[in-house]
Design a protein around this motif. Structure first.
Motif, PDB file in Angstrom:
ATOM      1  N   TYR B  25      45.772  31.865  48.733  1.00  0.00           N
ATOM      2  CA  TYR B  25      46.619  33.003  48.400  1.00  0.00           C
ATOM      3  C   TYR B  25      47.183  32.866  46.978  1.00  0.00           C
ATOM      4  CZ  TYR B  25      50.502  36.166  48.025  1.00  0.00           C
ATOM      5  OH  TYR B  25      51.347  37.126  47.558  1.00  0.00           O
ATOM      6  N   TRP B  26      47.835  31.720  46.724  1.00  0.00           N
ATOM      7  CA  TRP B  26      48.514  31.568  45.434  1.00  0.00           C
ATOM      8  C   TRP B  26      47.532  31.465  44.268  1.00  0.00           C
ATOM      9  CZ3 TRP B  26      53.151  33.121  45.323  1.00  0.00           C
ATOM     10  CH2 TRP B  26      54.040  32.872  46.359  1.00  0.00           C
ATOM     11  N   MET B  27      46.343  30.939  44.535  1.00  0.00           N
ATOM     12  CA  MET B  27      45.417  30.673  43.417  1.00  0.00           C
ATOM     13  C   MET B  27      44.409  31.795  43.208  1.00  0.00           C
ATOM     14  SD  MET B  27      44.980  26.598  44.107  1.00  0.00           S
ATOM     15  CE  MET B  27      44.487  26.039  42.489  1.00  0.00           C
ATOM     16  N   VAL B  28      44.372  32.743  44.148  1.00  0.00           N
ATOM     17  CA  VAL B  28      43.425  33.853  43.977  1.00  0.00           C
ATOM     18  C   VAL B  28      44.152  35.202  44.053  1.00  0.00           C
ATOM     19  CG1 VAL B  28      41.289  34.932  44.791  1.00  0.00           C
ATOM     20  CG2 VAL B  28      41.550  32.444  44.924  1.00  0.00           C
ATOM     21  N   TRP B  29      44.699  35.515  45.224  1.00  0.00           N
ATOM     22  CA  TRP B  29      45.239  36.871  45.392  1.00  0.00           C
ATOM     23  C   TRP B  29      46.599  37.069  44.716  1.00  0.00           C
ATOM     24  CZ3 TRP B  29      42.679  35.001  49.978  1.00  0.00           C
ATOM     25  CH2 TRP B  29      41.450  35.630  50.195  1.00  0.00           C
ATOM     26  N   GLY B  30      47.491  36.108  44.923  1.00  0.00           N
ATOM     27  CA  GLY B  30      48.842  36.292  44.366  1.00  0.00           C
ATOM     28  C   GLY B  30      48.971  35.805  42.933  1.00  0.00           C
ATOM     29  N   ARG B  31      47.857  35.384  42.370  1.00  0.00           N
ATOM     30  CA  ARG B  31      47.863  34.676  41.080  1.00  0.00           C
ATOM     31  C   ARG B  31      48.430  35.511  39.927  1.00  0.00           C
ATOM     32  NH1 ARG B  31      43.512  33.505  37.019  1.00  0.00           N
ATOM     33  NH2 ARG B  31      44.107  31.473  36.231  1.00  0.00           N
ATOM     34  N   ASP B  32      47.825  36.655  39.707  1.00  0.00           N
ATOM     35  CA  ASP B  32      48.176  37.439  38.514  1.00  0.00           C
ATOM     36  C   ASP B  32      49.645  37.869  38.535  1.00  0.00           C
ATOM     37  OD1 ASP B  32      45.651  37.116  37.632  1.00  0.00           O
ATOM     38  OD2 ASP B  32      44.922  39.050  38.345  1.00  0.00           O
ATOM     39  N   ALA B  33      50.102  38.301  39.712  1.00  0.00           N
ATOM     40  CA  ALA B  33      51.499  38.764  39.803  1.00  0.00           C
ATOM     41  C   ALA B  33      52.454  37.616  39.495  1.00  0.00           C
ATOM     42  CB  ALA B  33      51.759  39.314  41.198  1.00  0.00           C
ATOM     43  N   LEU B  34      52.127  36.434  39.969  1.00  0.00           N
ATOM     44  CA  LEU B  34      53.021  35.292  39.749  1.00  0.00           C
ATOM     45  C   LEU B  34      53.014  34.874  38.278  1.00  0.00           C
ATOM     46  CD1 LEU B  34      54.885  33.287  41.101  1.00  0.00           C
ATOM     47  CD2 LEU B  34      52.931  31.833  41.568  1.00  0.00           C
ATOM     48  N   LEU B  35      51.835  34.834  37.694  1.00  0.00           N
ATOM     49  CA  LEU B  35      51.746  34.366  36.304  1.00  0.00           C
ATOM     50  C   LEU B  35      52.406  35.332  35.321  1.00  0.00           C
ATOM     51  CD1 LEU B  35      48.132  32.887  36.186  1.00  0.00           C
ATOM     52  CD2 LEU B  35      50.292  31.668  36.269  1.00  0.00           C
ATOM     53  N   ALA B  36      52.511  36.597  35.725  1.00  0.00           N
ATOM     54  CA  ALA B  36      53.107  37.589  34.818  1.00  0.00           C
ATOM     55  C   ALA B  36      54.632  37.508  34.801  1.00  0.00           C
ATOM     56  CB  ALA B  36      52.668  38.990  35.234  1.00  0.00           C
ATOM     57  N   GLN B  37      55.206  36.678  35.668  1.00  0.00           N
ATOM     58  CA  GLN B  37      56.678  36.599  35.734  1.00  0.00           C
ATOM     59  C   GLN B  37      57.243  36.035  34.428  1.00  0.00           C
ATOM     60  OE1 GLN B  37      58.556  37.650  38.250  1.00  0.00           O
ATOM     61  NE2 GLN B  37      56.771  38.278  39.450  1.00  0.00           N
ATOM     62  N   SER B  38      58.413  36.527  34.059  1.00  0.00           N
ATOM     63  CA  SER B  38      59.004  36.116  32.786  1.00  0.00           C
ATOM     64  C   SER B  38      59.366  34.636  32.783  1.00  0.00           C
ATOM     65  CB  SER B  38      60.252  36.943  32.505  1.00  0.00           C
ATOM     66  OG  SER B  38      61.198  36.722  33.523  1.00  0.00           O
ATOM     67  N   PHE B  39      59.556  34.044  33.961  1.00  0.00           N
ATOM     68  CA  PHE B  39      59.941  32.636  33.987  1.00  0.00           C
ATOM     69  C   PHE B  39      58.731  31.710  33.997  1.00  0.00           C
ATOM     70  CE2 PHE B  39      59.121  33.079  38.441  1.00  0.00           C
ATOM     71  CZ  PHE B  39      59.748  34.257  38.828  1.00  0.00           C
ATOM     72  N   ASN B  40      57.571  32.232  33.647  1.00  0.00           N
ATOM     73  CA  ASN B  40      56.393  31.376  33.529  1.00  0.00           C
ATOM     74  C   ASN B  40      56.357  30.789  32.110  1.00  0.00           C
ATOM     75  OD1 ASN B  40      53.960  30.139  33.534  1.00  0.00           O
ATOM     76  ND2 ASN B  40      52.740  32.015  33.674  1.00  0.00           N
TER      77      ASN B  40
END
Lengths: 432, 484
Positions: B25-40
């Motif tokens: 989930y985290w490495m494929v589907w939820g990846r882009d949304a998570l990486l776009a967070q300002s705290f990345n």
């Protein structure tokens, strides 16, 4: 000229075991060497840092030769899988926390010597069972000493889980983990008949219930002491989960399992109210996005690392896992995810699952010898539960508990005890 | 017991499968949304690892460049934007900040400066996979570094702006806003800069809007001469003060004799003569038409820089209050102009009645070449196409007569003092004056200098909080002296 048919060359099962282990170790060596070379190229490191791989290679060769003589009929998969994970972990530690890589290599040597020592024990594991109360009390004394004299190598602010002299520290909870597995295995093996009887005994006396309740309560109490006094959520959770699984194994009572889970939940509620560390961990687990730059930083950065890795990974030395505090210890799995991708992380999951389930398989094969069967199960359950606790924590499946990922994480005590457990497993596999 | 061992094994297996699913989930589907967070922090790290291209002046001297500054926590290069000294003199070119984004030229040429224009999609993908460092294209500007810095320093702490444009090419030679700021320190200084009452963050050259005052008369004179190139436009008592909005406006320079024509009044900056225009010579509608043809109501564009958005001004023919119309004719009404607009307005006169299109970027060099190996001249293979010539706005004859009046203005009129001393080959033309804005006033100079090689430098200067047009003319003289 040798005229024997080729098939006869492999007739000797001991040779076949050695050959299989050797082949797997060579594959592991190629993998870890590639990892180190890639790291040197990617980070423009000195070629001299390859000595770390040299230590690993010598350990693998030395371990293999020693095991070939001491335990010629051992399971040929445990040692290569363990060495593969250790070698991988060493490369990652070198990448994310180079100052710890030398120490980890030192502990690898110590751990291997310990493993070889255990495998060459003339009486093998009988002495473990015979002196079980010595182990139990030794463990409890160690725990008491840690509560009184415990220190934290990183400073006075963290949990004081270590005992140390002259800069060399070890974590007694790791030793206690092994001693408890031995004690519980021995205890359950001796009283297994009693556990097979009805809960209230043949006469329905309430005192018969104590044989279940007493060890359960003792273990729960021990875990709570660790949790409250030492604030070591991971160890407390691991002890109780392993114990509960072993008790279920001995008794087969679903009621015990449900009661135990109830105790865990109850302890969780109490700890949430009374222990700030637990409350913080649970709050972060429930909603890490509320405060991603402070309280949830570690977990959120761990998830970021996994996401950054994607399917193929950023490549060793080319990701940014060092944003995660203590990535070399509790969060090494996230470093694997970021730099080796989904494929690398799944490989770790599969290998750790393999170790745990193969330990349980060994327990099934050793059912005729209860102590050995419980011991194999205890090691398998411990490796499995510990892996799941930290991997689940790093992925926010469960609240974070600070335990090491077996064989990969930095940590001398953890590596030593894990190798001792594997040493015992190898001895047990020899006896199948 | 084996059944229970199998059960425990199954539970463990379920746990491991759960971990595998969570990983997926985290490495494929939820990846882009998570990486776009300002705290990345990886976003910042990746951004700082880009070696943005250098911004060069027309002679190849670096004005703004990226300098390596250690490594990021994960070992990636860390670049910081640096401006040439004094950095404040280049703030009108824009800024690049991780916190406050990009502005000015740094913004409109962001793709080029990041190197995204120079790579095919396949190469970009390959570079991403192999973590090759990203390097941007360099851009060569039409500015002169020395002219830019010396003009900035000539403000000596005063607020204002100056624009220098070459005619007929439209090349911007200097674009100064004072006070400026060090764009490299923007992240550190932003709060202070924002609170600074001198508003250093405002790019006055492009975005500072000022009432034109007497400078509007250049356009009005041009409009008249366009109608009647030989006209004399006699006036009576052209040096009389005129009251507008409670202010008494007088000639910039008191003439020995009262001006007899509108052109003479223009030379001395006498506003009173222009109040009779609508009824006597041109209708407000014709005047407004000239205002529009001089692009005084539509902010201009330099390269791709966004024009300033301003509220619409009521066309003069729609004004019913005569006092309000008079204020507009005197440049004290609602019509406000930027220094760039004033320069372009003057350029029409300097360019024989033809408009020019300003530009600042003359060449773009891909990261694979060294800009120092090229000169930005006509044979430079990386030279960008200059903008097309502008349309004719007034007749050449009209432009010539305004030019002559502006030359008179420098020799004996409002802009006296703008002529470079000891350089008769450089002939300065101009007008200077005061415009009032509420409680304060600012001094203007607009004009141009003809150079021996036939080129012309058009200059507009505004100095805030000044009642002294001579100071603006003196600043222009300093600019003209750079043309030697």
């Amino acid at each position: 000229m040798n005229t024997r048919p080729i098939a006869l060359l492999f007739d000797d099962p001991e040779q076949a075991i050695n050959r299989r282990e050797r082949v797997l170790l060579v594959l592991a060596g190629l993998f870890t060497l590639t990892a180190h070379l890639t790291l040197i190229a990617a980070r423009h490191l000195e070629g001299g840092t390859l000595w770390l791989w040299g230590v690993w290679a010598l350990s693998a060769a030395g371990g293999h030769l020693s095991l070939s003589r001491a335990l010629p009929r051992r399971d040929p998969y445990f040692f290569p899988v363990v060495m593969f994970l250790v070698g991988w972990g060493l490369a990652i530690i070198h990448r994310v926390a180079p100052e710890f890589a030398g120490r980890q290599a030192f502990w690898l040597i110590i751990s291997l010597i310990a493993l070889i020592g255990v495998s060459r024990s003339p009486d093998h594991l009988r002495w473990l069972s015979r002196y079980r109360y010595v182990w139990l009390f030794s463990g409890l004394i160690l725990l008491a000493l840690t509560i009184i004299l415990g220190r934290n190598p990183a400073g006075d602010y963290g949990p004081r889980l270590w005992l140390g002299v002259d800069g060399i520290f070890f974590q007694p909870a790791e030793v206690l983990k092994l001693l408890l597995i031995v004690f519980i295995s021995s205890y359950f093996a001796q009283y297994r008949q009693m556990f097979a009887e009805p809960i209230f005994g043949a006469n329905g006396r309430i005192t018969d219930l104590l044989r279940y309740v007493a060890p359960l309560a003792l273990m729960w109490g021990l875990s709570m002491v660790i949790l409250v006094w030492q604030r070591d959520l991971g160890t407390a959770m691991l002890f109780f989960v392993v114990f509960l699984a072993m008790l279920y194994l001995a008794s087969g009572r679903l009621l015990i399992l449900i009661g135990g889970i109830g105790l865990i939940l109850g302890a969780g509620v109490l700890a949430y109210i009374g222990v700030d560390l637990v409350r913080a961990r649970i709050d972060v687990w429930l909603n890490p996005w509320l405060d991603p730059r402070n309280r949830s930083f570690q977990v959120v950065q761990s998830l970021m690392a996994f996401a950054s890795g994607g399917i193929w990974g950023q490549g060793i030395g080319q990701g940014s896992p060092t944003y995660i505090p203590v990535v070399h210890s509790d969060f090494i799995f996230a470093a694997v995810g970021e730099e080796w991708g989904l494929l690398g992380a799944l490989s770790v999951v599969v290998l750790l699952a393999f170790l745990a389930l193969r330990g349980l398989r060994l327990a099934i094969l050793l059912q005729a010898r209860p102590f050995r069967s419980y011991l194999a199960a205890g090691v398998g359950i411990t490796l499995g539960a510990q892996s799941l606790l930290i991997m689940g924590g790093a992925l926010r499946l469960i609240p974070l508990t600070g335990v090491t990922l077996p064989f990969l994480s930095y940590g001398g005590s953890s590596l030593l005890i894990s190798f001792l457990m594997i040493g015992m497993i190898l001895i047990l596999s020899e006896e199948v | 017991m084996s059944q229970r061992l199998n059960q425990i094994g199954t539970v463990l297996l379920i746990g491991f499968v759960g971990v595998a699913l969570s990983l997926t989930y985290w490495m494929v589907w939820g990846r882009d949304a998570l990486l776009a967070q300002s705290f990345n922090p990886r976003l910042v790290e990746t951004e700082r690892a880009i070696k943005r291209g250098t911004i060069l002046d027309r002679q190849g001297e670096a004005l703004i460049w990226s300098a390596a500054e250690g490594l990021s926590p994960s070992g990636m290069p860390n670049y910081r934007r640096i401006s040439a000294v004094p950095a404040e003199s280049f703030s009108a070119l824009g800024y690049y900040s991780l916190t406050y984004g990009v502005g000015g030229l740094e913004s409109v040429y962001d793709r080029e400066l990041r190197g995204e224009n120079a790579l095919s999609p396949e190469t970009r993908l390959l570079n991403t996979l192999l973590h090759h460092p990203q390097e941007g294209s360099s851009i060569r500007l039409t500015l002169y570094k020395t002219l830019q810095t010396q003009t900035y320093q000539a403000f000596k702490g005063r607020r204002g702006a100056a624009v220098v444009i070459e005619v007929p090419t439209g090349a911007v030679l200097a674009l100064v806003s004072a006070p400026g700021f060090d764009a490299a320190r923007l992240d550190l200084d932003f709060d202070r800069l924002e609170e600074d009452q001198n508003a250093p963050l405002l790019n006055r050259a492009l975005q500072g809007v000022y009432q034109p005052g007497g400078m509007l008369q250049s356009a009005l004179i041009a409009a008249l001469l366009n109608t009647d190139p030989d006209g004399e436009f006699p006036v009576e008592q052209g040096d009389q003060p005129v009251k507008v909005n409670g202010l008494s406006l007088t000639c910039t320079v008191i003439p020995d004799q009262p001006p007899r024509t509108l052109l003479e009044a223009y030379v001395y900056g006498c506003p009173g003569a222009f109040t009779t225009l609508p009824s006597g010579i041109l209708s407000p509608a014709r005047l407004w038409q000239m205002v529009e043809s001089f692009h005084l109501t539509t902010p201009p564009l330099i390269d791709r820089l966004e024009p300033l958005t301003r509220s619409a001004v009521t066309p003069w023919m729609n004004l019913t209050d005569p006092a309000q119309l008079q204020a507009e004719l005197l440049g004290q009404g609602k019509l406000t102009l930027t220094p760039l607009q004033m320069a372009l307005n003057t350029a029409i006169i300097a360019n024989e009645g033809n408009a020019i299109t300003p530009y600042m970027v003359s060449a773009i060099y891909p990261p694979t070449v060294n800009p120092q190996d090229y000169d930005g001249g006509e044979t430079d293979p990386y030279r960008t196409s200059p903008p097309p010539a502008g349309e004719a706005v007034i007749t050449r004859e009209a432009a010539d007569r305004v030019q002559a009046a502006m030359r008179e203005g420098v020799l004996r009129g409002s802009a006296e003092g703008a002529q470079p001393s000891g350089s008769p080959e450089i002939q300065a033309h101009g007008a200077a004056g005061i415009a009032y804005t509420g409680k304060t006033a600012h001094a203007w100079f607009i004009g141009f200098a003809t150079l021996p090689d036939g080129r012309k430098w058009v200059v507009s200067v505004v100095i805030e909080d000044s009642l002294n047009p001579a100071s603006a003319a003196a600043l222009a003289r300093g600019i003209f002296e750079q043309a030697r």
